[in-house]
Design a protein around this motif. Sequence first.
Motif, PDB file in Angstrom:
ATOM      1  N   LEU A   2       0.535  -0.923   0.149  1.00  0.00           N
ATOM      2  CA  LEU A   2      -0.317  -0.032   0.283  1.00  0.00           C
ATOM      3  C   LEU A   2       1.068   1.092   0.144  1.00  0.00           C
ATOM      4  CD1 LEU A   2      -2.236  -1.128   2.607  1.00  0.00           C
ATOM      5  CD2 LEU A   2      -2.476  -1.549   0.192  1.00  0.00           C
ATOM      6  N   GLY A   3       2.173   1.368  -0.306  1.00  0.00           N
ATOM      7  CA  GLY A   3       3.487   2.376  -0.495  1.00  0.00           C
ATOM      8  C   GLY A   3       3.901   2.513   0.934  1.00  0.00           C
ATOM      9  N   THR A   4       5.001   3.208   1.226  1.00  0.00           N
ATOM     10  CA  THR A   4       5.693   3.010   2.362  1.00  0.00           C
ATOM     11  C   THR A   4       5.480   4.395   2.923  1.00  0.00           C
ATOM     12  OG1 THR A   4       6.939   1.469   1.265  1.00  0.00           O
ATOM     13  CG2 THR A   4       8.005   2.917   2.874  1.00  0.00           C
ATOM     14  N   ILE A  12      -1.740  -6.079   2.667  1.00  0.00           N
ATOM     15  CA  ILE A  12      -2.807  -6.719   3.336  1.00  0.00           C
ATOM     16  C   ILE A  12      -3.155  -7.681   1.425  1.00  0.00           C
ATOM     17  CG2 ILE A  12      -4.280  -4.973   4.325  1.00  0.00           C
ATOM     18  CD1 ILE A  12      -6.307  -3.982   1.785  1.00  0.00           C
ATOM     19  N   ASN A  13      -4.137  -8.464   2.166  1.00  0.00           N
ATOM     20  CA  ASN A  13      -4.251  -9.887   1.033  1.00  0.00           C
ATOM     21  C   ASN A  13      -5.477 -10.966   1.578  1.00  0.00           C
ATOM     22  OD1 ASN A  13      -3.508 -12.358   3.573  1.00  0.00           O
ATOM     23  ND2 ASN A  13      -1.361 -11.508   2.875  1.00  0.00           N
ATOM     24  N   ALA A  14      -5.715 -11.192   0.603  1.00  0.00           N
ATOM     25  CA  ALA A  14      -7.356 -12.401   0.389  1.00  0.00           C
ATOM     26  C   ALA A  14      -7.180 -13.033  -0.465  1.00  0.00           C
ATOM     27  CB  ALA A  14      -8.442 -11.613   0.513  1.00  0.00           C
ATOM     28  N   ALA A  15      -7.223 -14.408  -0.138  1.00  0.00           N
ATOM     29  CA  ALA A  15      -7.774 -16.233  -0.710  1.00  0.00           C
ATOM     30  C   ALA A  15      -8.808 -16.219  -0.418  1.00  0.00           C
ATOM     31  CB  ALA A  15      -5.548 -16.015  -0.726  1.00  0.00           C
ATOM     32  N   ILE A  16      -9.159 -17.326  -1.865  1.00  0.00           N
ATOM     33  CA  ILE A  16     -10.215 -18.390  -1.525  1.00  0.00           C
ATOM     34  C   ILE A  16      -9.115 -19.697  -2.018  1.00  0.00           C
ATOM     35  CG2 ILE A  16     -12.291 -17.223  -1.149  1.00  0.00           C
ATOM     36  CD1 ILE A  16     -12.882 -17.827  -4.279  1.00  0.00           C
ATOM     37  N   GLY A  17      -9.765 -20.642  -0.387  1.00  0.00           N
ATOM     38  CA  GLY A  17      -9.182 -21.935  -1.532  1.00  0.00           C
ATOM     39  C   GLY A  17     -10.193 -23.083  -1.273  1.00  0.00           C
ATOM     40  N   GLU A  18      -9.538 -24.201  -1.156  1.00  0.00           N
ATOM     41  CA  GLU A  18     -10.190 -25.729  -1.407  1.00  0.00           C
ATOM     42  C   GLU A  18      -8.625 -25.957  -0.552  1.00  0.00           C
ATOM     43  OE1 GLU A  18     -13.300 -28.615  -2.010  1.00  0.00           O
ATOM     44  OE2 GLU A  18     -12.808 -26.509  -2.381  1.00  0.00           O
ATOM     45  N   LYS A  19      -9.632 -27.496   0.277  1.00  0.00           N
ATOM     46  CA  LYS A  19      -8.901 -27.919   1.307  1.00  0.00           C
ATOM     47  C   LYS A  19      -9.280 -29.826   0.897  1.00  0.00           C
ATOM     48  CE  LYS A  19      -8.010 -30.150   5.883  1.00  0.00           C
ATOM     49  NZ  LYS A  19      -6.611 -29.772   7.294  1.00  0.00           N
ATOM     50  N   PHE A  20      -8.352 -30.219   0.384  1.00  0.00           N
ATOM     51  CA  PHE A  20      -8.018 -31.608   0.203  1.00  0.00           C
ATOM     52  C   PHE A  20      -7.529 -33.220   0.549  1.00  0.00           C
ATOM     53  CE2 PHE A  20      -8.273 -28.997  -3.300  1.00  0.00           C
ATOM     54  CZ  PHE A  20      -9.267 -29.229  -4.476  1.00  0.00           C
ATOM     55  N   VAL A  29      -9.004 -16.618   3.418  1.00  0.00           N
ATOM     56  CA  VAL A  29      -8.297 -16.054   3.865  1.00  0.00           C
ATOM     57  C   VAL A  29      -7.919 -14.259   4.250  1.00  0.00           C
ATOM     58  CG1 VAL A  29      -5.633 -16.281   4.257  1.00  0.00           C
ATOM     59  CG2 VAL A  29      -6.317 -18.330   4.237  1.00  0.00           C
ATOM     60  N   VAL A  30      -7.697 -14.115   4.555  1.00  0.00           N
ATOM     61  CA  VAL A  30      -7.883 -12.981   5.671  1.00  0.00           C
ATOM     62  C   VAL A  30      -6.630 -12.094   5.743  1.00  0.00           C
ATOM     63  CG1 VAL A  30     -10.324 -11.455   3.995  1.00  0.00           C
ATOM     64  CG2 VAL A  30      -9.405 -11.671   7.015  1.00  0.00           C
ATOM     65  N   GLY A  31      -5.724 -11.508   5.621  1.00  0.00           N
ATOM     66  CA  GLY A  31      -4.469 -10.563   6.034  1.00  0.00           C
ATOM     67  C   GLY A  31      -3.962  -9.771   5.929  1.00  0.00           C
ATOM     68  N   ALA A  32      -2.987  -9.492   7.017  1.00  0.00           N
ATOM     69  CA  ALA A  32      -2.072  -8.073   7.478  1.00  0.00           C
ATOM     70  C   ALA A  32      -0.990  -8.270   7.724  1.00  0.00           C
ATOM     71  CB  ALA A  32      -2.913  -7.028   7.698  1.00  0.00           C
ATOM     72  N   SER A  33      -0.395  -7.121   7.440  1.00  0.00           N
ATOM     73  CA  SER A  33       0.921  -6.970   7.211  1.00  0.00           C
ATOM     74  C   SER A  33       1.504  -6.121   7.748  1.00  0.00           C
ATOM     75  CB  SER A  33       2.056  -7.801   7.007  1.00  0.00           C
ATOM     76  OG  SER A  33       2.229  -7.833   5.584  1.00  0.00           O
ATOM     77  N   VAL A  34       2.305  -5.291   8.359  1.00  0.00           N
ATOM     78  CA  VAL A  34       3.634  -4.328   8.277  1.00  0.00           C
ATOM     79  C   VAL A  34       5.059  -5.234   8.112  1.00  0.00           C
ATOM     80  CG1 VAL A  34       3.776  -3.755  10.740  1.00  0.00           C
ATOM     81  CG2 VAL A  34       3.800  -2.178   8.848  1.00  0.00           C
ATOM     82  N   LYS A  35       5.728  -4.475   7.067  1.00  0.00           N
ATOM     83  CA  LYS A  35       7.691  -4.240   6.932  1.00  0.00           C
ATOM     84  C   LYS A  35       7.835  -3.104   7.470  1.00  0.00           C
ATOM     85  CE  LYS A  35      10.128  -4.372   3.383  1.00  0.00           C
ATOM     86  NZ  LYS A  35      10.572  -5.838   2.138  1.00  0.00           N
TER      87      LYS A  35
END
Length: 103
Positions: A2-4, A12-20, A29-35
Amino acid sequence: KLGTWYGFTPSINAAIGEKFKSQQFPFYVVGASVKYALTNDLSLFAGTRLRAPFDSADHYRTVENSIGVSYAISKNFAIGAKYKMERGDSDYNTYNINFSYNF
């Protein structure tokens, strides 16, 4: 990303998946992080993510919190270390040492 600002780079991120594995079901899945860049080559990071099934009966909901450090060996290569703590329908802690290549 999102810039520095002042050395901090949030994402931030989001994804969908399938468990097998033993069961099969969709999840998200949704997430957030900072570096934070300590120097041009050395960075600290922290993040959190939620993983959950679309149907709560599937018992796959967890929250993972992580912290770590990364050192850029060159423009494309880095080494790092990370600690992750996952809590919810599964509880565990992990330690990772990694080597990464950025395209």
